[in-house]
Every structure is written in structure tokens, then in C-alpha cells.
Design a protein around this motif. Structure first.
Motif, PDB file in Angstrom:
ATOM      1  N   ALA A 195       0.849  -1.189   0.000  1.00  0.00           N
ATOM      2  CA  ALA A 195       0.000   0.000   0.000  1.00  0.00           C
ATOM      3  C   ALA A 195       0.884   1.237   0.000  1.00  0.00           C
ATOM      4  CB  ALA A 195      -0.927  -0.017   1.210  1.00  0.00           C
ATOM      5  N   PRO A 196       0.389   2.357  -0.473  1.00  0.00           N
ATOM      6  CA  PRO A 196       1.192   3.582  -0.508  1.00  0.00           C
ATOM      7  C   PRO A 196       1.743   3.938   0.867  1.00  0.00           C
ATOM      8  CG  PRO A 196      -0.817   3.880  -1.767  1.00  0.00           C
ATOM      9  CD  PRO A 196      -0.953   2.566  -1.053  1.00  0.00           C
ATOM     10  N   GLY A 197       3.042   4.207   0.928  1.00  0.00           N
ATOM     11  CA  GLY A 197       3.671   4.600   2.166  1.00  0.00           C
ATOM     12  C   GLY A 197       3.939   3.471   3.134  1.00  0.00           C
ATOM     13  N   GLN A 198       3.647   2.238   2.707  1.00  0.00           N
ATOM     14  CA  GLN A 198       3.860   1.101   3.601  1.00  0.00           C
ATOM     15  C   GLN A 198       4.844   0.120   2.986  1.00  0.00           C
ATOM     16  OE1 GLN A 198       0.297  -0.733   5.116  1.00  0.00           O
ATOM     17  NE2 GLN A 198      -0.794   1.200   5.320  1.00  0.00           N
ATOM     18  N   GLU A 199       5.376  -0.753   3.843  1.00  0.00           N
ATOM     19  CA  GLU A 199       6.303  -1.767   3.359  1.00  0.00           C
ATOM     20  C   GLU A 199       5.531  -2.884   2.650  1.00  0.00           C
ATOM     21  OE1 GLU A 199       9.812  -1.265   6.738  1.00  0.00           O
ATOM     22  OE2 GLU A 199       8.774  -3.172   6.493  1.00  0.00           O
ATOM     23  N   ARG A 200       6.256  -3.579   1.791  1.00  0.00           N
ATOM     24  CA  ARG A 200       5.651  -4.706   1.103  1.00  0.00           C
ATOM     25  C   ARG A 200       5.296  -5.784   2.124  1.00  0.00           C
ATOM     26  NH1 ARG A 200       8.127  -6.458  -4.576  1.00  0.00           N
ATOM     27  NH2 ARG A 200       7.581  -4.261  -4.848  1.00  0.00           N
ATOM     28  N   GLU A 201       4.116  -6.358   1.977  1.00  0.00           N
ATOM     29  CA  GLU A 201       3.583  -7.340   2.927  1.00  0.00           C
ATOM     30  C   GLU A 201       3.330  -8.663   2.223  1.00  0.00           C
ATOM     31  OE1 GLU A 201      -0.465  -7.783   5.715  1.00  0.00           O
ATOM     32  OE2 GLU A 201      -0.415  -6.413   4.016  1.00  0.00           O
ATOM     33  N   TRP A 202       3.786  -9.730   2.816  1.00  0.00           N
ATOM     34  CA  TRP A 202       3.507 -11.059   2.269  1.00  0.00           C
ATOM     35  C   TRP A 202       2.043 -11.411   2.513  1.00  0.00           C
ATOM     36  CZ3 TRP A 202       2.187 -15.519   5.131  1.00  0.00           C
ATOM     37  CH2 TRP A 202       2.094 -16.692   4.371  1.00  0.00           C
ATOM     38  N   VAL A 203       1.398 -12.032   1.515  1.00  0.00           N
ATOM     39  CA  VAL A 203      -0.028 -12.324   1.592  1.00  0.00           C
ATOM     40  C   VAL A 203      -0.310 -13.825   1.624  1.00  0.00           C
ATOM     41  CG1 VAL A 203      -2.237 -12.115   0.373  1.00  0.00           C
ATOM     42  CG2 VAL A 203      -0.651 -10.172   0.429  1.00  0.00           C
ATOM     43  N   ALA A 204       0.280 -14.567   0.670  1.00  0.00           N
ATOM     44  CA  ALA A 204      -0.059 -15.989   0.567  1.00  0.00           C
ATOM     45  C   ALA A 204       1.037 -16.714  -0.202  1.00  0.00           C
ATOM     46  CB  ALA A 204      -1.395 -16.184  -0.122  1.00  0.00           C
ATOM     47  N   ARG A 205       1.110 -18.034   0.006  1.00  0.00           N
ATOM     48  CA  ARG A 205       2.105 -18.876  -0.659  1.00  0.00           C
ATOM     49  C   ARG A 205       1.483 -20.219  -1.008  1.00  0.00           C
ATOM     50  NH1 ARG A 205       7.528 -19.503   2.443  1.00  0.00           N
ATOM     51  NH2 ARG A 205       7.846 -17.545   1.329  1.00  0.00           N
ATOM     52  N   ILE A 206       1.921 -20.747  -2.147  1.00  0.00           N
ATOM     53  CA  ILE A 206       1.598 -22.124  -2.502  1.00  0.00           C
ATOM     54  C   ILE A 206       2.879 -22.821  -2.881  1.00  0.00           C
ATOM     55  CG2 ILE A 206       1.023 -21.547  -4.913  1.00  0.00           C
ATOM     56  CD1 ILE A 206      -1.151 -23.791  -4.669  1.00  0.00           C
ATOM     57  N   GLY A 207       3.088 -24.025  -2.340  1.00  0.00           N
ATOM     58  CA  GLY A 207       4.298 -24.770  -2.621  1.00  0.00           C
ATOM     59  C   GLY A 207       4.178 -25.546  -3.924  1.00  0.00           C
ATOM     60  N   SER A 208       5.320 -25.992  -4.408  1.00  0.00           N
ATOM     61  CA  SER A 208       5.338 -26.753  -5.652  1.00  0.00           C
ATOM     62  C   SER A 208       5.195 -28.248  -5.404  1.00  0.00           C
ATOM     63  CB  SER A 208       6.644 -26.481  -6.413  1.00  0.00           C
ATOM     64  OG  SER A 208       7.752 -26.878  -5.626  1.00  0.00           O
ATOM     65  N   ASP A 209       4.994 -28.626  -4.126  1.00  0.00           N
ATOM     66  CA  ASP A 209       4.780 -30.038  -3.818  1.00  0.00           C
ATOM     67  C   ASP A 209       3.469 -30.496  -4.430  1.00  0.00           C
ATOM     68  OD1 ASP A 209       2.770 -29.961  -1.063  1.00  0.00           O
ATOM     69  OD2 ASP A 209       3.886 -28.161  -1.617  1.00  0.00           O
ATOM     70  N   ILE A 210       3.295 -31.805  -4.539  1.00  0.00           N
ATOM     71  CA  ILE A 210       2.120 -32.356  -5.220  1.00  0.00           C
ATOM     72  C   ILE A 210       0.832 -31.948  -4.516  1.00  0.00           C
ATOM     73  CG2 ILE A 210       2.116 -34.551  -3.972  1.00  0.00           C
ATOM     74  CD1 ILE A 210       1.423 -35.868  -6.714  1.00  0.00           C
ATOM     75  N   ALA A 257      -4.128  -2.054  -2.361  1.00  0.00           N
ATOM     76  CA  ALA A 257      -2.675  -2.110  -2.522  1.00  0.00           C
ATOM     77  C   ALA A 257      -2.346  -2.535  -3.939  1.00  0.00           C
ATOM     78  CB  ALA A 257      -2.062  -3.104  -1.538  1.00  0.00           C
ATOM     79  N   ALA A 258      -1.077  -2.409  -4.285  1.00  0.00           N
ATOM     80  CA  ALA A 258      -0.567  -3.049  -5.489  1.00  0.00           C
ATOM     81  C   ALA A 258      -0.174  -4.471  -5.109  1.00  0.00           C
ATOM     82  CB  ALA A 258       0.638  -2.302  -6.036  1.00  0.00           C
ATOM     83  N   TYR A 259      -0.652  -5.439  -5.867  1.00  0.00           N
ATOM     84  CA  TYR A 259      -0.399  -6.844  -5.573  1.00  0.00           C
ATOM     85  C   TYR A 259       0.632  -7.384  -6.559  1.00  0.00           C
ATOM     86  CZ  TYR A 259      -4.181  -7.128  -2.199  1.00  0.00           C
ATOM     87  OH  TYR A 259      -4.966  -6.955  -1.080  1.00  0.00           O
ATOM     88  N   TYR A 260       1.614  -8.108  -6.012  1.00  0.00           N
ATOM     89  CA  TYR A 260       2.717  -8.652  -6.802  1.00  0.00           C
ATOM     90  C   TYR A 260       2.786 -10.161  -6.632  1.00  0.00           C
ATOM     91  CZ  TYR A 260       4.344  -3.799  -6.620  1.00  0.00           C
ATOM     92  OH  TYR A 260       4.449  -2.433  -6.718  1.00  0.00           O
TER      93      TYR A 260
END
Length: 115
Positions: free
Chosen positions: A39-54, A91-94
Motif C-alpha cells: 500500500a502507498p507509504g507502507q512496506e511490502r507485505e507477504w499475503v499468501a504462498r503455494i508450494g510446488s509439492d504435489i 494495494a498493489a499486488y505482486y
């Protein structure tokens, strides 16, 4: 690895958006796919993860748990389904890929939650 995020936009509080991240290049080296936001003026924040496992093990930030879902649509495409959106989700999502040698980043896609 090249990443392209899409699907952002303007939505009212309580609404939904579906973000997609298309990966190309050496995708076989990818270990995890993540979504971050800034978000503007804020640090980048981790949101979610998916692993490459089956099983495609998933992890979420507490702020989005129960509202956001990350999934792998294809080997190349990772999706972030966002429901019950709140103004603070604006926010901007990456999307980001961690490989065996480095982390890759795509350009952001803007999500604005406002009435």
C-alpha cells in the motif's frame, strides 16, 4: 522466470476479485509461488504462498486467512481469489516466485477497495 500479474481493479467493500499470475521461462525451477502487496507509504507485505509439492501446500497471512485463497490453476498460472474485500486490502499486488537460485518478481496489479 518471467511473471505477469493481472486481474486487479476497483471493487466495493465485501466484493471479490480474482488475480492471476502467469509464469514463463524456467518454471520447473520454481519452489514456491507467493503473493505480496504494498500500500502507498507502507512496506511490502507477504499475503499468501503455494508450494510446488504435489499437495500444493498453502499458507496465508493472518490478515487474509479465511478470505483469500491461493491455488495453482495450471503449471504456469497461479490464482489468488480474494473475497470479502475490505478497504485495507487496497494495494498493489505482486506475484513472486522463489526458485532454487533466486526470487523473481512480476509487475504489480492494483487492487482498490472503495465505495
Amino acid at each position: 522466470v518471467q511473471l505477469q500479474a493481472s486481474g486487479g481493479g476497483l471493487v466495493q467493500p465485501g466484493g471479490s476479485l480474482r488475480l492471476s499470475c502467469a509464469a514463463s521461462g524456467s518454471i520447473i525451477t520454481i519452489i514456491n509461488m507467493d503473493w505480496y502487496r504494498q500500500a502507498p507509504g507502507q512496506e511490502r507485505e507477504w499475503v499468501a504462498r503455494i508450494g510446488s509439492d504435489i499437495d500444493g501446500t498453502t499458507y496465508y497471512a493472518n490478515s487474509v486467512k479465511g478470505r483469500f485463497t491461493i491455488s495453482r490453476e495450471t503449471a504456469q498460472n497461479t490464482v489468488l481469489q480474494m473475497n470479502s474485500l475490505r478497504p485495507e486490502d487496497t494495494a498493489a499486488y505482486y506475484c513472486s516466485a522463489r526458485s532454487t537460485v533466486r526470487r523473481y518478481w512480476g509487475l504489480g496489479t492494483q487492487v482498490t477497495v472503495s465505495s
